[in-house]
Design an enzyme around this catalytic site. Sequence first.
Site, PDB file in Angstrom:
ATOM      1  N   SER A 248     -22.213  92.791  78.100  1.00 24.33           N
ATOM      2  CA  SER A 248     -21.311  93.364  79.474  1.00 24.33           C
ATOM      3  C   SER A 248     -20.854  91.631  80.365  1.00 24.33           C
ATOM      4  O   SER A 248     -20.398  91.938  81.360  1.00 24.33           O
ATOM      5  CB  SER A 248     -22.868  93.472  80.229  1.00 24.33           C
ATOM      6  OG  SER A 248     -24.008  92.873  80.467  1.00 24.33           O
ATOM      7  N   ASP A 496     -30.601  91.905  90.430  1.00 21.57           N
ATOM      8  CA  ASP A 496     -29.589  91.880  88.667  1.00 21.57           C
ATOM      9  C   ASP A 496     -29.198  90.351  88.675  1.00 21.57           C
ATOM     10  O   ASP A 496     -28.063  90.126  89.792  1.00 21.57           O
ATOM     11  CB  ASP A 496     -28.316  92.606  88.634  1.00 21.57           C
ATOM     12  CG  ASP A 496     -27.855  92.285  87.216  1.00 21.57           C
ATOM     13  OD1 ASP A 496     -28.226  91.034  86.996  1.00 21.57           O
ATOM     14  OD2 ASP A 496     -26.541  93.582  87.331  1.00 21.57           O
ATOM     15  N   HIS A 499     -25.600  89.382  86.075  1.00 18.79           N
ATOM     16  CA  HIS A 499     -24.633  90.115  86.515  1.00 18.79           C
ATOM     17  C   HIS A 499     -24.209  88.666  87.145  1.00 18.79           C
ATOM     18  O   HIS A 499     -24.497  88.133  88.079  1.00 18.79           O
ATOM     19  CB  HIS A 499     -24.227  90.841  86.145  1.00 18.79           C
ATOM     20  CG  HIS A 499     -24.471  91.550  85.004  1.00 18.79           C
ATOM     21  ND1 HIS A 499     -25.615  92.273  84.969  1.00 18.79           N
ATOM     22  CD2 HIS A 499     -23.824  91.816  83.835  1.00 18.79           C
ATOM     23  CE1 HIS A 499     -25.599  92.761  83.776  1.00 18.79           C
ATOM     24  NE2 HIS A 499     -24.480  92.592  82.697  1.00 18.79           N
TER      25      HIS A 499
END
Length: 533
Positions: A248, A496, A499
């Site tokens: 990702s 998070d 990312h």
Amino acid sequence: MRIPRRKGAVGMPSRRAQVAAVFALAALLGVSVLYDSAHIAASLRRHGAGPRAYAKLSSSDDAAAVVSSAAREEEASSAAAVAAVEAVSAHAPPAKGADSAPVEGTDRPDDPPPHQQQEAKKAEAEAEAAAAKPGATAGSSSQDAPLIEEVVQGGGGAGHGGALEQRHEGTCDLYKGSWVYDESRAPIYKESGCSFLTEQVTCMRNGRRDDDYQKWRWQPDGCDLPKFDAKLLLEKLRNKRLMFVGDSLNRNQWESMVCLVQAEAPWDKKSLVKNGSLNVFHLQEYNATVEFYWAPFLVESNSDDPDIHSISDRMIKPTSIAKHAANWQGVDYLIFNTYIWWMNTPQMKTVHGGSFSRKHVKYDEIERVVAYRKVLKTWSRWVEAHIDPKRTTVLFMSVSPVHMQSEGWGSPNAVKCFSETQPAINYTKKLEVGTDWDLFTTAQRVTRSMKKVPVHFINITALSEIRKDAHTSVHTLRQGKLLTAEQKANPRKFADCIHWCLPGVPDTWNEFVYGHIVSSTPQQQMPEDQPHR
């Protein structure tokens, strides 16, 4: 007959006064040189002239260089004045009890000869490198020599999106430098101007209030990254395919690249198609594609489903790559990564046959770095067996750091990266954010060992460790839905810090990729003695 010495005429200063006057003049000259040098250097920085005229807003190197240069000129001027006085006084030594005027620095021991100074500096640098953790800070030493990219001449030059702009002849370590706050050049695109961004990375739209994280650009110490020119890149990609392969974080970088180039095509001449593991962004006027292929471990794993892959008990087949690699054939620019999915456990479960769907899967459990090395060896063998370096350029992204451990940048009371709004540019100790430098070093060594097909190792790790401010934090998705107000209020669980917001740090990664593509020379045209990295 002895003739008595004649006394000085009325109004004539004594020798002691003459000497004092000369030294006073020398000191005044030195101060003037110091002031003029500092003034000139400041003027150069304001007007963008001179070999080091770029602005490094977070560094004092230039100021130190100016002071050092001025000090040397002052010492030289003072030394010349002393020599002149000594020449005048050589015929008549000072009378007893008359001391020479003090000269700054004469009470210090003499400096060692230049060659000894160089040896001492070299020894000190080697000692520091031996003590340093590999890559802990941007530009620090690693177990292998740092990747030094040759500055390719031609291609339009910096400012036109071409080759790297060289400040000093020779080579330039692109990854040694600093982050510079520069609203005039960053971000390269606007979040609102790229409709292809997913909700996972649109931090401003998802409620983030500050946008300073978008306005930092990477400044190498010895050269400038070329200004990103989407049109030039698309000309390079005309009738070609560029593909990101990995997890990702590579998808994060792929979204960045799509946004960097999409404005060059009219709305009805571009399209995005998602088909399982493969996402394809197509620009019709250039017949070019920017693609992403989901393969978080590069080899087969039980996490290969692009939609349902949140599996805690992860397993891989370290020698099985053909299923994924069939999708990489014929691509002109391949950009690989694999890291974050390895960080779940210190050991990895490896399967050597059969299906992951069986109830009782037989597996071995081995150390993470050992399994990682096995996978990269499988990958490198495939690349060297199936990639034609005359057609395809291969790049490998180093590990993208996470910011879960706030004590690693001196904020033990903070909650992960939550509420961070500035890079860790003022933190003087080594950053300790939990990066697995063993995996970093393994990837670096494997890629460097590849001789038949040269692989460009893009070293983003240390420079990205500084950017604790640029993660999606609570301004993102969880299981396909935006975080609720209650979830945002619990950053310890929901932030998070893996990312990155877009625009943001992955845009800088793509500037490295861009530099490789637009400055590259086809291998068949390279001199035979040119090293391949």
